[in-house]
Design a protein around this motif. Structure first.
Motif, PDB file in Angstrom:
ATOM      1  N   GLU A 129       0.850  -1.189   0.000  1.00  7.41           N
ATOM      2  CA  GLU A 129       0.000   0.000   0.000  1.00  7.41           C
ATOM      3  C   GLU A 129       0.886   1.238   0.000  1.00  7.41           C
ATOM      4  O   GLU A 129       1.726   1.387   0.871  1.00  7.41           O
ATOM      5  CB  GLU A 129      -0.865  -0.027   1.273  1.00  7.41           C
ATOM      6  N   PHE A 130       0.687   2.110  -0.968  1.00  3.20           N
ATOM      7  CA  PHE A 130       1.491   3.336  -1.008  1.00  3.20           C
ATOM      8  C   PHE A 130       0.678   4.578  -0.676  1.00  3.20           C
ATOM      9  O   PHE A 130       1.202   5.681  -0.703  1.00  3.20           O
ATOM     10  CB  PHE A 130       2.139   3.502  -2.385  1.00  3.20           C
ATOM     11  N   LEU A 131      -0.616   4.424  -0.382  1.00  7.99           N
ATOM     12  CA  LEU A 131      -1.381   5.651  -0.143  1.00  7.99           C
ATOM     13  C   LEU A 131      -1.021   6.261   1.206  1.00  7.99           C
ATOM     14  O   LEU A 131      -0.608   5.573   2.135  1.00  7.99           O
ATOM     15  CB  LEU A 131      -2.878   5.425  -0.289  1.00  7.99           C
ATOM     16  N   GLU A 133      -2.024   8.970   4.441  1.00  8.43           N
ATOM     17  CA  GLU A 133      -3.182   9.495   5.152  1.00  8.43           C
ATOM     18  C   GLU A 133      -3.416  10.952   4.757  1.00  8.43           C
ATOM     19  O   GLU A 133      -2.476  11.673   4.473  1.00  8.43           O
ATOM     20  CB  GLU A 133      -2.972   9.377   6.661  1.00  8.43           C
ATOM     21  N   LYS A 189       8.359  -1.730  -0.641  1.00  8.77           N
ATOM     22  CA  LYS A 189       7.520  -0.972   0.278  1.00  8.77           C
ATOM     23  C   LYS A 189       8.371  -0.350   1.400  1.00  8.77           C
ATOM     24  O   LYS A 189       8.302   0.855   1.664  1.00  8.77           O
ATOM     25  CB  LYS A 189       6.445  -1.890   0.867  1.00  8.77           C
ATOM     26  N   ASN A 193       9.305   3.885   1.914  1.00 10.25           N
ATOM     27  CA  ASN A 193       9.112   4.678   3.133  1.00 10.25           C
ATOM     28  C   ASN A 193      10.437   5.149   3.717  1.00 10.25           C
ATOM     29  O   ASN A 193      10.555   6.278   4.193  1.00 10.25           O
ATOM     30  CB  ASN A 193       8.327   3.870   4.168  1.00 10.25           C
ATOM     31  N   ASN A 236       9.897  19.555   2.737  1.00 10.86           N
ATOM     32  CA  ASN A 236       9.508  20.585   3.698  1.00 10.86           C
ATOM     33  C   ASN A 236      10.124  20.271   5.046  1.00 10.86           C
ATOM     34  O   ASN A 236       9.840  19.216   5.628  1.00 10.86           O
ATOM     35  CB  ASN A 236       7.984  20.635   3.862  1.00 10.86           C
ATOM     36  N   SER A 238      10.487  20.212   8.905  1.00  6.74           N
ATOM     37  CA  SER A 238       9.411  20.109   9.893  1.00  6.74           C
ATOM     38  C   SER A 238      10.028  19.822  11.250  1.00  6.74           C
ATOM     39  O   SER A 238      11.223  19.552  11.362  1.00  6.74           O
ATOM     40  CB  SER A 238       8.449  18.976   9.512  1.00  6.74           C
ATOM     41  N   GLY A 242       6.210  12.059  11.497  1.00 10.04           N
ATOM     42  CA  GLY A 242       5.506  11.155  12.404  1.00 10.04           C
ATOM     43  C   GLY A 242       4.712  10.160  11.586  1.00 10.04           C
ATOM     44  O   GLY A 242       5.011   9.933  10.416  1.00 10.04           O
ATOM     45  N   CYS A 245       4.026   4.772  10.073  1.00 13.01           N
ATOM     46  CA  CYS A 245       4.785   3.967   9.105  1.00 13.01           C
ATOM     47  C   CYS A 245       6.283   4.239   9.069  1.00 13.01           C
ATOM     48  O   CYS A 245       7.085   3.298   9.110  1.00 13.01           O
ATOM     49  CB  CYS A 245       4.215   4.179   7.720  1.00 13.01           C
ATOM     50  N   PHE A 307      -0.255  13.891  13.389  1.00 17.00           N
ATOM     51  CA  PHE A 307       1.080  13.805  12.794  1.00 17.00           C
ATOM     52  C   PHE A 307       1.192  14.542  11.464  1.00 17.00           C
ATOM     53  O   PHE A 307       2.274  14.805  10.976  1.00 17.00           O
ATOM     54  CB  PHE A 307       1.536  12.343  12.655  1.00 17.00           C
ATOM     55  N   LYS A 308       0.029  14.888  10.881  1.00 19.53           N
ATOM     56  CA  LYS A 308      -0.008  15.742   9.699  1.00 19.53           C
ATOM     57  C   LYS A 308      -1.423  16.267   9.567  1.00 19.53           C
ATOM     58  O   LYS A 308      -2.321  15.815  10.297  1.00 19.53           O
ATOM     59  CB  LYS A 308       0.422  14.966   8.460  1.00 19.53           C
ATOM     60  N   ARG A 404       6.187  23.941  11.513  1.00 18.38           N
ATOM     61  CA  ARG A 404       5.789  23.460  10.179  1.00 18.38           C
ATOM     62  C   ARG A 404       6.033  24.509   9.094  1.00 18.38           C
ATOM     63  O   ARG A 404       5.692  24.278   7.934  1.00 18.38           O
ATOM     64  CB  ARG A 404       4.311  23.078  10.179  1.00 18.38           C
TER      65      ARG A 404
END
Ligand code: UGA
Length: 436
Positions: A129-131, A133, A189, A193, A236, A238, A242, A245, A307-308, A404
């Motif tokens: 899964e690469f999607l 949140e 995968k 990440n 970016n 930060s 977080g 994953c 976390f975002k 941020r």
């Protein structure tokens, strides 16, 4: 969709879905009861299915061999045991969960040795899964790529891969559906990440150097991102990455390297996590030193805890470590996040820390009489606040620590705020502070 947890399935069947994700309500409401069903009857679902996606979580092991690093496959194994016990016909088993490389081999053994029905065959595919949140629905409908790994060296494996390719081909252009061998797909995968996290740690490392040299990390990001070999995304700076994953997957990757005797390779990846911890610590140090080396009993408004943005997920959020660091220095934290409920903060921080944290349902109360504001999540609404009004109700000097880099810093300085932003030229007021 089946899950053992009745409460969760009830939530999926209700008007209040158990997770917040833009666009998710619409998809679920359009399909539920038609071609999307939520149930706890795992046995019936397993018996009926030709293809089973296993999407159980694989957290970092808390105890035993590889604790704090290796992936805990308990849930995966128990799902495999149930599939084996209840299957009476051939199945394609799709690994959706993020798993260590060569998990399929272990799962195949569990399936084969535990299936009482004669002649049942399992084909295992890896379909990572690469999607992400917050953008999950867009990532699902228009993915950069779909990766399917299988035993392409034999006919059965090739046929199983083709069957899954056909499913995705209903909405994904064929050239974006990649096939590979099982181990490449599993390893891709973790590598994806680890590489994404590494980009953030790299730019965060440079943000620290920018603060020492007068360079501006946004300008550096923009300039290097124009190089098509580097590209503009995930640069970016930060307060730290977080989510459930990145850290878990890097630790898992590094542990696998260690198990293969590749200590140098493991250390290389551990350093990506190390840089992330450094960035969080450095942020807390900036807050304390700027505010005259003490934040004891000062009200610090914390805007954002997720976390975002666009998610209420707080797993591994940098806000946890930053809040803990500030509490250690005696701060009183006034927390506001548009999506994170107080119970979640309590679970993440623990009872003791909650004595120093007050959660607010609106930003106005969190900001009133605060000495400083820390931005932990890049929620769009923070940019729309009337910062002049906020300045009026805060103690002076009023500080903004933008973890941020989302606010208009020049405008804030004009209002009178002392502003700290990551990797930006340091405000002369802060320069004179000790210990930064
Ligand atoms: C991540 C990957 O991006 C997905 O491709 C992957 O499928 C997913 O993990 C997973 O393994 O399930 P996610 O954790 O949902 O997705 O969120 P990201 O968008 O990757 O953000 C992770 C963290 O990095 C956030 O805290 C975010 O704020 C931070 N970040 C991101 C930065 O600090 N700087 C950036 O430039 C980008």
């Amino acid at each position: 969709m089946v899950d053992l947890n009745q409460q969760r399935i009830d939530a999926w069947n209700s008007d209040n879905l158990p997770i917040y994700e833009p666009g998710l309500d619409e998809v679920v409401k359009a399909c539920r009861g038609k071609n999307l069903f939520f149930s706890t009857d795992c046995e019936a679902a397993i018996r009926a299915a030709q293809c089973i996606f296993v999407s159980v979580n694989t957290p970092t092991k808390k105890t035993g061999l590889g604790k704090g690093k290796a992936a805990d496959l308990t849930y995966w194994e128990s799902a495999a045991r149930n599939i084996a016990a209840w299957s009476t016909s051939d199945k394609i088993i799709v690994e959706k969960s993020t798993v260590p490389v060569r998990t399929a081999e272990a799962i195949e053994k569990v399936l084969l040795r535990n299936c009482p029905a004669p002649g049942v065959h399992f084909d295992i595919l890896s379909n990572p899964e690469f999607l992400a949140e917050g953008t999950a629905i867009d990532d699902l409908t228009t993915p950069d790529r779909v990766l399917i790994g299988g035993k392409i060296e034999n006919d059965r494996g090739t046929a199983a891969c083709a069957a899954l390719v056909d499913v995705y081909a209903n909405w994904v252009p064929r050239e974006r559906i990649l096939t590979a061998n099982l181990w490449s797909a599993e390893l891709s995968k973790l590598t994806a990440n680890a590489m994404l996290a590494q980009r953030i740690s790299s730019i965060n490392a440079i943000s620290a150097l920018c603060e020492c040299t007068g360079a501006d990390v946004s300008q550096v990001s923009f300039a290097i991102g124009k190089d098509s070999r580097i590209g503009p995304k995930f640069l970016n700076a930060s307060v730290g990455f977080g989510g459930s994953c990145f850290q878990k997957d890097i630790l898992n990757l590094a542990y696998i390297c260690e198990c293969h005797g590749l200590q140098e390779v493991a250390d290389y990846w551990y350093s990506v996590v190390g840089m992330n911890d450094y960035q969080k610590t450095r942020f807390v140090r900036r807050v304390v030193s700027a505010m005259f080396n003490t934040i004891r009993n000062k009200k610090i408004a914390m805007l954002g805890f997720a976390f975002k943005k666009d998610t209420g997920d707080t797993r591994e959020t940098p806000a946890i470590d930053v809040a803990a660091g500030m509490i250690e220095d005696g701060a009183k934290i006034a927390l506001y996040d548009p999506q994170v409920p107080e119970e979640q903060v309590r679970m993440d921080m623990g009872e003791e820390a909650m004595k120093s944290i007050t959660c607010y349902k609106n930003p106005t109360d969190a900001l009133k009489d605060a000495h400083a504001v820390t931005i932990m999540t890049e929620w769009d609404e923070f940019k729309t606040y009337d910062w002049k009004e906020i300045y009026e109700v805060m103690h002076k000097p009023a500080f903004v620590f933008d973890g941020r880099n989302i606010l208009d810093h020049a405008h804030l300085s004009e209002i009178g705020f002392i502003v700290y932003a990551l990797g930006k030229p340091i405000d002369p007021f802060l320069k004179s502070a000790e210990g930064a």
